[in-house]
Design a protein around this motif. Structure first.
Motif, short mmCIF file in Angstrom:
data_model
loop_
_atom_site.label_atom_id
_atom_site.label_comp_id
_atom_site.label_asym_id
_atom_site.label_seq_id
_atom_site.Cartn_x
_atom_site.Cartn_y
_atom_site.Cartn_z
N SER A 15 1.46 18.57 4.94
CA SER A 15 1.66 17.31 5.07
C SER A 15 1.69 16.61 3.53
CB SER A 15 0.63 16.45 6.03
OG SER A 15 -0.73 16.49 5.06
N VAL A 16 2.47 15.48 3.79
CA VAL A 16 2.69 14.80 2.60
C VAL A 16 1.46 14.48 2.03
CG1 VAL A 16 3.79 12.48 1.57
CG2 VAL A 16 5.16 14.03 3.01
N ARG A 17 0.46 13.95 2.78
CA ARG A 17 -0.71 13.53 2.17
C ARG A 17 -1.35 14.51 1.51
NH1 ARG A 17 -4.18 9.63 4.48
NH2 ARG A 17 -3.06 9.54 6.44
N ASP A 18 -1.55 15.80 2.14
CA ASP A 18 -2.27 16.90 1.44
C ASP A 18 -1.60 17.25 0.10
OD1 ASP A 18 -3.73 17.37 3.79
OD2 ASP A 18 -2.83 19.14 4.58
N ILE A 19 -0.10 17.30 0.13
CA ILE A 19 0.48 17.45 -1.09
C ILE A 19 0.26 16.46 -2.29
CG2 ILE A 19 2.86 17.52 -2.30
CD1 ILE A 19 3.85 18.81 0.37
N LEU A 20 0.37 15.32 -1.84
CA LEU A 20 0.06 14.18 -2.71
C LEU A 20 -1.51 14.11 -3.30
CD1 LEU A 20 1.75 11.14 -1.14
CD2 LEU A 20 2.49 12.48 -3.27
N THR A 21 -2.32 14.64 -2.42
CA THR A 21 -3.76 14.62 -2.77
C THR A 21 -4.03 16.00 -3.56
OG1 THR A 21 -4.46 13.74 -0.58
CG2 THR A 21 -6.13 15.11 -1.91
N HIS A 22 -3.12 17.19 -3.24
CA HIS A 22 -3.19 18.22 -4.38
C HIS A 22 -2.77 17.87 -5.55
CE1 HIS A 22 -2.87 22.07 -5.98
NE2 HIS A 22 -1.47 21.69 -6.20
N VAL A 23 -1.58 17.25 -5.79
CA VAL A 23 -1.05 17.04 -7.09
C VAL A 23 -2.19 16.20 -7.72
CG1 VAL A 23 0.73 15.49 -8.30
CG2 VAL A 23 1.36 16.88 -6.14
N ALA A 24 -2.76 15.05 -7.32
CA ALA A 24 -3.88 14.13 -8.02
C ALA A 24 -4.85 15.16 -8.52
CB ALA A 24 -4.22 13.16 -7.01
N LEU A 25 -5.36 15.75 -7.54
CA LEU A 25 -6.69 16.88 -7.80
C LEU A 25 -6.41 17.87 -9.04
CD1 LEU A 25 -8.42 16.74 -4.48
CD2 LEU A 25 -8.96 15.28 -6.52
N HIS A 26 -5.04 18.40 -8.73
CA HIS A 26 -4.74 19.53 -9.71
C HIS A 26 -4.64 18.94 -11.15
CE1 HIS A 26 -1.35 21.85 -11.74
NE2 HIS A 26 -2.08 22.60 -11.38
N GLY A 27 -3.97 17.78 -11.51
CA GLY A 27 -3.96 17.27 -12.82
C GLY A 27 -5.44 17.02 -13.24
N GLN A 28 -6.04 16.36 -12.47
CA GLN A 28 -7.49 16.03 -13.03
C GLN A 28 -8.13 17.25 -13.22
OE1 GLN A 28 -8.15 13.34 -14.03
NE2 GLN A 28 -10.16 12.86 -14.09
N TYR A 29 -8.24 18.49 -12.51
CA TYR A 29 -8.67 19.78 -12.87
C TYR A 29 -8.20 20.20 -14.33
CZ TYR A 29 -9.43 24.82 -12.74
OH TYR A 29 -9.69 26.04 -12.88
N HIS A 30 -7.08 20.24 -14.19
CA HIS A 30 -6.71 20.56 -15.58
C HIS A 30 -6.81 19.78 -16.86
CE1 HIS A 30 -4.85 24.32 -14.27
NE2 HIS A 30 -4.32 23.75 -13.42
N ARG A 31 -6.81 18.23 -16.71
CA ARG A 31 -7.47 17.44 -17.74
C ARG A 31 -8.72 17.90 -18.07
NH1 ARG A 31 -3.34 14.46 -14.98
NH2 ARG A 31 -4.74 13.64 -13.54
N GLY A 32 -9.78 18.19 -17.11
CA GLY A 32 -11.02 18.53 -17.50
C GLY A 32 -11.06 19.80 -18.29
N GLN A 33 -10.01 20.80 -18.02
CA GLN A 33 -9.83 22.01 -19.07
C GLN A 33 -9.52 21.56 -20.34
OE1 GLN A 33 -7.31 24.29 -16.49
NE2 GLN A 33 -8.82 25.83 -16.13
N ILE A 34 -8.43 20.60 -20.42
CA ILE A 34 -7.91 20.24 -21.87
C ILE A 34 -8.98 19.56 -22.59
CG2 ILE A 34 -6.56 18.41 -22.76
CD1 ILE A 34 -4.43 19.01 -20.61
N ASN A 35 -10.11 18.98 -21.77
CA ASN A 35 -11.04 18.17 -22.70
C ASN A 35 -12.17 19.12 -23.18
OD1 ASN A 35 -10.63 15.45 -22.93
ND2 ASN A 35 -11.03 14.95 -20.86
N LEU A 36 -12.37 20.14 -22.33
CA LEU A 36 -13.19 21.17 -22.81
C LEU A 36 -12.74 22.03 -23.94
CD1 LEU A 36 -16.00 22.75 -21.82
CD2 LEU A 36 -14.42 24.38 -20.72
N LEU A 37 -11.40 22.26 -24.18
CA LEU A 37 -10.75 22.86 -25.05
C LEU A 37 -10.91 21.89 -26.55
CD1 LEU A 37 -7.67 24.53 -23.41
CD2 LEU A 37 -9.67 25.55 -24.68
N LEU A 38 -10.47 20.57 -26.35
CA LEU A 38 -10.74 19.60 -27.33
C LEU A 38 -12.36 19.65 -27.83
CD1 LEU A 38 -8.66 16.76 -25.80
CD2 LEU A 38 -8.19 18.34 -27.52
N ARG A 39 -13.20 19.64 -27.14
CA ARG A 39 -14.49 19.66 -27.54
C ARG A 39 -14.73 20.89 -28.30
NH1 ARG A 39 -18.56 16.40 -27.11
NH2 ARG A 39 -18.02 15.20 -25.20
#
Length: 149
Positions: A109-133
């Motif tokens: 569903s469009v809902r599932d895809i949009l939710t995935h896109v938002a959560l996917h980015g936040q997951y990887h931004r967490g990884q970015i912050n771990l690497l920055l630290r």
């Protein structure tokens, strides 16, 4: 729809904050840049799928410059802003058929895809912050509550 729109406003705010941090960093961290470009490329791929176009040949992992990242940040912002502007709650239940990069067919569903896109980015931004630290750089605050403040 309000929650989805808030998630995408947060997504774009977060992408801008990461981009500005990478632009102002001394030296280059290839891992960080590759994770960030992956977020942006994946957003583009999912937008392409939502529009009903073939995304199977689009890259999800590719080395791109910060200039290309900046272009993707702006392009993705415009694409999703326009896409979401005319949507209602009932539109979120539409089913999207798409093929992944290996040619395998899926539907969500469009809902599932949009939710995935938002959560996917936040997951990887967490990884970015771990690497920055780990590289003794200050992590970027991309918390949703900070955005809402």
């Amino acid at each position: 729809m309000e929650t989805i729109r808030n998630m995408f406003e947060h997504l774009h705010w977060s992408n801008h904050r990461i981009l500005e941090t990478l632009k102002n960093m001394e030296g280059e961290n290839k891992q960080v840049k590759n994770l960030f470009s992956h977020i942006l490329l994946a957003e583009h791929v999912w937008f392409t799928r939502l529009k009903g176009s073939d995304s199977s040949k689009l890259p999800i992992w590719a080395e791109v410059s910060l200039e290309v990242c900046a272009e993707l940040v702006n392009q993705n912002l415009q694409n999703f802003k326009e896409f979401l502007s005319g949507f209602s709650n009932s539109d979120l239940e539409q089913i999207v058929l798409y093929r992944n990069s290996k040619g395998r067919e899926f539907q969500n569903s469009v809902r599932d895809i949009l939710t995935h896109v938002a959560l996917h980015g936040q997951y990887h931004r967490g990884q970015i912050n771990l690497l920055l630290r780990a590289n003794e750089s200050e992590p970027v605050n991309v918390d949703f509550v900070t955005f809402r403040r």
